[in-house]
Design an enzyme around this catalytic site. Sequence first.
Site, PDB file in Angstrom:
ATOM      1  N   LEU A 101      68.959  47.953  58.133  1.00 34.55           N
ATOM      2  CA  LEU A 101      67.923  48.239  57.150  1.00 34.55           C
ATOM      3  C   LEU A 101      67.155  49.427  57.714  1.00 34.55           C
ATOM      4  CD1 LEU A 101      66.376  44.762  56.187  1.00 34.55           C
ATOM      5  CD2 LEU A 101      67.621  46.304  54.664  1.00 34.55           C
ATOM      6  N   ASP A 102      66.809  50.412  56.863  1.00 31.49           N
ATOM      7  CA  ASP A 102      66.096  51.554  57.416  1.00 31.49           C
ATOM      8  C   ASP A 102      64.685  51.153  57.839  1.00 31.49           C
ATOM      9  OD1 ASP A 102      64.137  52.128  55.239  1.00 31.49           O
ATOM     10  OD2 ASP A 102      65.934  52.582  54.071  1.00 31.49           O
ATOM     11  N   LYS A 103      64.068  52.014  58.610  1.00 32.06           N
ATOM     12  CA  LYS A 103      62.777  51.716  59.234  1.00 32.06           C
ATOM     13  C   LYS A 103      61.717  51.303  58.227  1.00 32.06           C
ATOM     14  CE  LYS A 103      59.392  53.802  62.392  1.00 32.06           C
ATOM     15  NZ  LYS A 103      59.064  55.015  63.200  1.00 32.06           N
TER      16      LYS A 103
END
Length: 229
Positions: A101-103
């Site tokens: 999952l991106d930041k």
Amino acid sequence: MEPMRINRYLSHFGVCSRREADRLIDSGRVVINDRKAVLGDTVADKDEVFVDGVIVSVNRKEVILAYNKPKGVICTTSEKEHPNLLDVIDYRERVFPIGRLDKDSTGLILLTNDGKLADELMRGRNDHEKEYIVTTDKPITKDVIKAMEQGVPILETMTKPCRIFDQEGKTFHIVLTQGLNRQIRRMCEYFGYKVTSLKRIRFVSIRLGDQPEGEFRELSPEEIESIMG
């Protein structure tokens, strides 16, 4: 056990991903028997492998954790980026993420100590469903939803068909069966929308439910079987 390359060995027995294994080997932190490992080395049954002086156990129990990732945590176990998953998950042994999952995204991320299991779950051809709640900067139209469901040209490819439902104002649910880099954000940007909130709430049969943000739990054997089937 059939002989295997050292980076695959470390991944298979849950030490880290293959990419991270290459970094550990390059930095001289991996030893096979009595010598430092080099990239391309193979490991057989008779060999003993050590990482930072600790022997790699080949008899560990397979485990999958479900973690509710807060915004700002980076989905990596690399020591080069912080705060990473190892900074925030206090577990009895090393685990690594299944996918990313991106930041700026939140929600369900699975982690495991078993490389073979992770590889199986990350293979795109298996079409594992992942469900997200998305909020955009303006209400999304029915025409855009229809077009997005059919496929969007991003990253020099066409996304696989997806499902969008429970659309209300600026918020909707989307179910994907692939995981291109920042896929949902790019799909929305293609039509002129900016994602302001993105939360994963399901991976195949595993749902986030009311699990508190920042906490993790072990999946039961029955849950593991359900996503591997």
